[in-house]
Motif scaffolding. Structure first.
Motif, PDB file in Angstrom:
ATOM      1  N   LEU A   9      -1.514 -73.288  -7.841  1.00  0.00           N
ATOM      2  CA  LEU A   9      -0.619 -72.387  -8.435  1.00  0.00           C
ATOM      3  C   LEU A   9      -0.757 -71.189  -7.729  1.00  0.00           C
ATOM      4  O   LEU A   9      -1.767 -70.626  -7.662  1.00  0.00           O
ATOM      5  CB  LEU A   9      -0.939 -72.447  -9.855  1.00  0.00           C
ATOM      6  CG  LEU A   9      -0.423 -73.745 -10.522  1.00  0.00           C
ATOM      7  CD1 LEU A   9      -0.723 -73.629 -12.047  1.00  0.00           C
ATOM      8  CD2 LEU A   9       1.173 -74.118 -10.660  1.00  0.00           C
ATOM      9  N   ASP A  54       4.260 -69.043  -9.312  1.00  0.00           N
ATOM     10  CA  ASP A  54       4.249 -69.821 -10.276  1.00  0.00           C
ATOM     11  C   ASP A  54       4.064 -68.981 -11.763  1.00  0.00           C
ATOM     12  O   ASP A  54       4.458 -69.183 -12.816  1.00  0.00           O
ATOM     13  CB  ASP A  54       3.209 -71.108 -10.290  1.00  0.00           C
ATOM     14  CG  ASP A  54       3.536 -71.883  -9.196  1.00  0.00           C
ATOM     15  OD1 ASP A  54       4.477 -72.426  -9.313  1.00  0.00           O
ATOM     16  OD2 ASP A  54       2.862 -71.940  -8.212  1.00  0.00           O
ATOM     17  N   THR A  81      10.292 -66.389 -12.562  1.00  0.00           N
ATOM     18  CA  THR A  81       8.809 -66.702 -12.646  1.00  0.00           C
ATOM     19  C   THR A  81       8.524 -66.173 -14.115  1.00  0.00           C
ATOM     20  O   THR A  81       8.491 -65.312 -14.505  1.00  0.00           O
ATOM     21  CB  THR A  81       8.056 -66.057 -11.549  1.00  0.00           C
ATOM     22  OG1 THR A  81       8.585 -66.561 -10.361  1.00  0.00           O
ATOM     23  CG2 THR A  81       6.720 -66.689 -11.653  1.00  0.00           C
ATOM     24  N   LEU A 127       3.329 -71.190 -18.850  1.00  0.00           N
ATOM     25  CA  LEU A 127       3.687 -72.166 -17.876  1.00  0.00           C
ATOM     26  C   LEU A 127       4.451 -73.279 -18.739  1.00  0.00           C
ATOM     27  O   LEU A 127       5.600 -73.808 -18.403  1.00  0.00           O
ATOM     28  CB  LEU A 127       2.856 -72.919 -17.116  1.00  0.00           C
ATOM     29  CG  LEU A 127       2.161 -72.127 -16.068  1.00  0.00           C
ATOM     30  CD1 LEU A 127       1.041 -72.801 -15.305  1.00  0.00           C
ATOM     31  CD2 LEU A 127       3.171 -71.788 -15.136  1.00  0.00           C
ATOM     32  N   ARG A 131       8.575 -74.047 -18.937  1.00  0.00           N
ATOM     33  CA  ARG A 131       8.931 -75.372 -18.128  1.00  0.00           C
ATOM     34  C   ARG A 131      10.143 -75.826 -18.314  1.00  0.00           C
ATOM     35  O   ARG A 131      10.543 -75.658 -19.685  1.00  0.00           O
ATOM     36  CB  ARG A 131       7.808 -76.376 -18.424  1.00  0.00           C
ATOM     37  CG  ARG A 131       7.544 -77.247 -17.403  1.00  0.00           C
ATOM     38  CD  ARG A 131       6.551 -78.403 -17.689  1.00  0.00           C
ATOM     39  NE  ARG A 131       6.793 -78.942 -18.978  1.00  0.00           N
ATOM     40  CZ  ARG A 131       5.596 -79.655 -19.798  1.00  0.00           C
ATOM     41  NH1 ARG A 131       4.532 -79.748 -19.131  1.00  0.00           N
ATOM     42  NH2 ARG A 131       5.991 -80.122 -20.704  1.00  0.00           N
TER      43      ARG A 131
END
Lengths: 131, 648
Positions: A9, A54, A81, A127, A131
Motif C-alpha cells: 500500500l 492508498d 484517497t 481503509l 472502501r
C-alpha cells in the motif's frame, strides 16, 4: 493475513516536523507500506499529482498551507484517497482544525504522539471506511 | 387740806397748761401742714372746722360760722356740686372720699386744696380735712409742663411709653400706649400697673418696676393685657426720673409680637433643621478647626456606641481611623484648603471595632471661625459589595489566567507530542530489531515506557485544557458499556431499572472511549427522562451484526459493509411519536421544558457515532430488528446505534 502477498500500500506522510515525518515513514515501511514523506502541504499536493496513494497521513498544524487547506486542495483536485490527520494537540487558533478536517473529508483524526498500533489501526479503519 | 386744794389748783393749772400746749401744738402743726380739720355730726347737723380753715381760704374768723353749706361755698363754683355730691354720698353710704379742688377767696384768689372726708361708723360723725396743696400742685404743674415737653417725643415714638408714679399709677402715656392698653389716651391715667399685667406675672413685674426705680436697667419680657383683653408680648424697660420733687418712672414697652413671631419662625426653622440632622441616616458632627467635636447627631452616637456627652469631649482623631495613609488631622488640614473633601476610612466604636465609613468633610465659617461639618456614612454594605466585585474580578482574572495557561499548555503539548512521536515510534521499531538482545531491548523498553508516560501526562494536560478533543483508540465496547452503565445507575431515579443483554463476546472498535461513554450516557439519560418518575426499565442490548452489501442500512446511512456492533437502548416510556422520529437527533430539538435539558443530548450522540463511521436511528415500538424483546407491550422507544468493528 492474506494468502497472496498483496501489493504494498502506498502511503503519503505530510508533516513539517522531520522527526515525526521520518519516524512515521519508517514504521510504515517496516509494515509493508511504500511511504513517501514530505514536509509541506504544497509538496504533498505535488506528490499526489504524480502518484496515487492508498492512504494519506497529514499533520494539521503546519506553516503556510495547514492540514485542512491541504485536504481541501486534494479534494478540489479530485483526489479521494482516505486521509488520516494527526495533530500535536491544541495550539492557539487551531482548536477546530480536527473537526474542520473531518468536515473537509478526512476519515479519522489521530492525536500525537501515536504508537505503532494506533497508527496501523487507524489506517485499517480508514481503509475500511473508504472502501 | 390746803395742800390738797393747792394740789387741785396745781393740777387744774397743770391740766390747763397741757391742754394749751396741745392746742398750741395742733395749731402749729395745722399751720405747718396748711391743713384744717372738719367734723360734721350728721344727726344734729352740727358742723365744726378748725381755725386754720380761715387761714387757708383767706377769711376773717368772724365772718363765717361753720356749716356744710358754708364749707361748700368756699370752693370754686364749678366744683361745688361735686363736693356736695361727695358729702351726700358719704352721709348715705359711709366710706370716704378724696377730692382735689380749689377754694375761691373773696378776693378771687384760687387755692388748690385736697378735701378728704371719712365717715366714722361708731360715732356716726364725719371727720375730714381740707389741705392747702398749692406746693404739690405747683410741682404737679411743673410735672405736667415737663410731660408736655416729652409728650411730643413720646407721641411720635414707635414704642408705648407710660409715666408711672412711684405708687404705680399711670400718670401719662403716649398714643401707642393707649393703643396697647385699649383705652382712650385721656383714660390712661385711670390705670395702674395692676391693671395691665397678668395677675400671675404681677409680682415679678413689680420687682422689675422696683428695680427700674433703683436704677437697674435690665429689661423684662412680659405680656400686656389691654382693657378689652388683647394680649401683647412686650419688652419692658424703665428708668427713674425726678420731676419736681417726685420720683417717677418712665416705662417703655416695646411690642415684640413681630420679633416673637420671627423668633418662633426661627425656632421652628431650627427645629426643622434639627430634625433633618437628628433623623439623618448619616452620622453628622460639627468640629472646631482643631477637630474638637462641638455637636453630634443621634446617628453618630448610635454608630459609635458612644454617648453624646462623651463625643462632645472628644476629638475627630479619637473616633476615626484612616488606615495609616493619612491622619485625621491631615484630613482637616486638607479640608481647610478646599470647600469640601471626601475620604473613606473607619469610625472607631466604643467596643473597639472599626466601622467602614465614608467621610464628607465640609469647611464652614461661623462668624469668621473655621469649623467643619463632617458627614459619616456607613460603608459596610458598600464595601462588601465592593469586595464581591473584587472577588468576581479575581475569579475572572483566575479564569483568564487558566485560559492563558491552557493555551500555553496546549501549545507546549503540541510541541511535546511532536517530539514524543518519533521517540515512541522509533523505540518500538528498535525494540523489534533488538528482540535477540535482552539488554538492548530492556533499555529501549525503558525509553518507550518513559515516552508513553510522558504521552499520558501530556494527554492529561490536554484533557484538562481541551476536553472536547477526541482520541480514538482500540477499545472493547462491551467493557466500555458496562463501565458507563455503572455511572448511569447512580444518575437516574432508583425506580428505573437498567437491564443489560449481551452475549459476552468482545467487540473491538476504533473509537474514543470518552465519547463512547458520552453516547451511552446521553441515550440512557434520555430514556430515563422519557420514563420520568414512573417505574420503568431501560434495556441495553449489544450484539454483533454483519452488514452485507444488500443491507438496507448501507443505502440508508451510507455506511460500508462489514462487521458492526448494534447497541439498542429501549425504554418503557411513552415512546416517540412517528412524526418526530426524524427530528430527535437535530440539535436543540427537545420535548422537555427549557429547564430540563439543552436539547443537545441526542444530536451529540449522532455526531459522535457518525464521526466514528457509524449510524444511529430511532425506531418506534416493535420496529427494532436487533432487540430480543422489541414486541413486548411495555416497550416505548428504541434508539439503535451501529458502530463499525475493527477487523480482527
Amino acid at each position: 493475513m492474506t494468502h497472496t502477498p498483496p501489493p504494498p500500500l502506498k502511503a503519503l506522510i505530510v508533516d513539517d516536523e522531520d522527526l515525526v515525518r521520518n519516524a512515521v515513514a519508517m514504521v510504515l515501511r517496516r509494515n509493508q507500506f511504500e511511504a513517501i514523506a514530505v514536509s509541506s502541504g504544497e509538496q504533498g499536493r505535488e506528490a499526489c499529482r504524480k502518484n496515487t496513494f492508498d492512504i494519506i497521513l497529514t499533520d494539521l498544524v503546519m506553516p503556510q498551507m495547514d492540514g485542512v487547506e491541504f485536504i481541501q486542495a486534494l479534494r478540489a483536485d479530485g483526489i479521494t484517497t482516505p486521509i488520516i490527520t494527526f495533530t500535536g494537540g491544541a495550539r492557539v487558533g487551531h482548536q477546530n482544525l480536527s473537526s474542520q478536517a473531518i468536515e473537509s473529508g478526512a476519515c479519522l483524526t489521530l492525536r500525537k504522539p501515536v504508537n505503532k498500533q494506533q497508527l496501523l489501526d487507524a489506517i485499517a479503519t480508514a481503509l475500511e471506511i473508504s472502501r | 387740806m390746803n395742800s390738797t386744794n393747792n394740789n387741785a389748783i396745781l393740777n387744774k393749772e397743770k391740766t390747763s397748761y397741757i391742754l394749751d400746749r396741745e392746742i398750741s401744738r395742733r395749731k402749729q402743726i395745722e399751720d405747718c401742714a396748711k391743713i384744717a380739720g372738719l367734723e360734721w355730726d350728721i344727726e344734729t347737723g352740727e358742723f365744726w372746722w378748725s381755725q386754720n380753715l380761715y387761714k387757708i381760704v383767706n377769711l376773717d374768723i368772724q365772718t363765717l360760722p361753720p356749716s356744710l353749706n358754708a364749707l361748700i361755698g368756699l370752693f370754686r363754683p364749678s366744683d361745688q356740686a361735686k363736693v356736695q355730691k361727695h358729702f351726700e354720698t358719704l352721709s348715705q353710704q359711709g366710706g370716704s372720699f378724696r377730692f382735689y379742688t380749689h377754694t375761691l377767696s373773696r378776693q378771687g384768689q384760687e387755692t388748690p386744696v385736697l378735701l378728704m372726708a371719712k365717715m366714722d361708723a361708731q360715732t356716726h360723725k364725719m371727720i375730714g380735712f381740707v389741705q392747702d396743696v398749692a406746693t404739690d400742685f405747683e410741682e404737679r404743674e411743673s410735672l405736667l409742663e415737663t410731660l408736655a415737653k416729652y409728650r411730643g417725643v413720646m407721641s411720635g415714638a414707635g414704642d408705648a411709653i407710660i409715666l408711672l408714679s412711684h405708687e404705680g399709677n399711670i400718670i401719662e402715656g403716649n398714643p401707642k400706649a393707649a393703643e396697647l392698653l385699649e383705652v382712650l389716651p385721656d383714660n390712661l391715667s385711670q390705670l395702674s400697673v395692676d391693671d395691665i399685667h397678668d395677675q400671675q406675672e404681677l409680682d415679678i413685674m413689680m420687682g422689675y418696676y422696683q428695680g427700674f426705680l433703683w436704677g437697674q436697667d435690665q429689661s423684662a419680657r412680659s405680656t400686656i393685657i389691654g382693657k378689652k383683653g388683647k394680649r401683647t408680648p412686650v419688652e419692658i424697660s424703665g428708668r427713674s426720673i425726678e420731676i419736681g420733687s417726685q420720683q417717677m418712672l418712665v416705662v417703655i414697652m416695646r411690642d415684640i409680637t413681630a420679633q416673637q413671631q420671627a423668633q418662633n419662625a426661627l425656632i421652628r426653622s431650627e427645629q426643622r433643621y434639627r430634625s433633618l440632622v437628628d433623623e439623618a441616616r448619616e452620622g453628622i458632627m460639627l468640629l472646631t478647626s482643631d477637630g474638637n467635636i462641638l455637636a453630634v447627631n443621634p446617628k453618630l452616637c448610635e454608630s459609635t456606641g458612644l454617648k453624646r456627652s462623651v463625643l462632645l469631649q472628644s476629638n475627630f482623631r479619637d473616633i476615626t481611623d484612616f488606615d495609616m495613609e493619612i491622619s485625621p488631622t491631615e484630613i482637616l488640614m486638607e479640608a481647610n484648603t478646599r470647600s469640601s473633601i471626601h475620604m473613606e476610612g473607619n469610625l472607631q466604636t466604643a467596643d473597639g471595632r472599626l466601622l467602614p465609613t465614608g467621610f464628607n468633610v465640609a469647611r464652614y465659617k461661623d462668624q469668621g471661625q473655621v469649623q467643619f461639618i463632617v458627614t459619616a456614612y456607613d460603608l459596610t454594605n458598600v464595601r462588601s459589595s465592593e469586595e464581591d466585585r473584587l472577588e468576581l474580578q479575581k475569579q475572572l482574572f483566575q479564569a483568564q489566567k487558566q485560559e492563558l495557561l491552557g493555551q500555553v499548555a496546549g501549545s507546549l503539548a503540541h510541541d511535546f507530542n511532536n517530539l514524543l512521536s518519533p521517540i515512541l515510534l522509533v523505540s518500538e521499531m528498535l525494540m523489534e530489531d533488538a528482540q535477540d538482545d535482552p539488554f538492548l531491548h530492556g533499555n529501549l523498553r525503558n525509553i518507550h515506557q518513559a515516552a508513553e508516560r510522558a504521552r499520558r501526562l501530556v494527554h492529561r494536560i490536554l484533557t484538562y485544557t481541551r476536553p472536547e478533543e477526541s482520541e480514538p483508540t482500540r477499545i472493547e465496547l462491551r467493557h466500555e458499556m458496562e463501565e458507563t452503565l455503572a455511572l448511569l445507575r447512580s444518575s437516574i431515579p432508583q425506580t428505573i431499572k437498567i437491564e443489560e443483554i449481551c452475549d459476552h463476546e468482545s467487540y473491538y472498535s476504533f473509537a474514543d472511549p470518552d465519547q463512547i461513554h458520552q453516547v451511552i450516557m446521553n441515550t440512557g439519560m434520555n430514556a430515563a427522562q422519557a420514563i420520568g418518575e414512573e417505574k420503568g426499565v431501560i434495556t441495553f442490548e449489544m450484539r454483533k451484526i454483519y452488514v452485507d452489501e444488500n443491507s438496507e442500512l448501507i443505502s440508508r446511512f451510507e455506511i460500508p459493509e462489514g462487521d458492526y456492533v448494534t447497541l439498542c437502548i429501549s425504554d418503557t416510556g411513552p415512546g416517540i411519536p412517528q412524526h418526530i422520529l426524524n427530528e430527535i437527533f437535530d440539535p436543540f430539538f427537545t420535548t422537555k421544558t427549557q429547564t430540563d435539558g439543552s436539547g443537545l443530548g441526542l444530536s451529540v450522540v449522532r455526531q459522535i457515532v457518525e464521526n466514528h463511521g457509524g449510524a444511529v436511528e430511532a425506531i418506534p415500538h416493535g420496529g427494532c430488528l436487533y432487540t430480543s424483546h422489541s414486541n413486548e407491550p411495555t416497550i416505548g422507544a428504541c434508539i439503535c446505534i451501529y458502530l463499525p468493528l475493527l477487523k480482527e
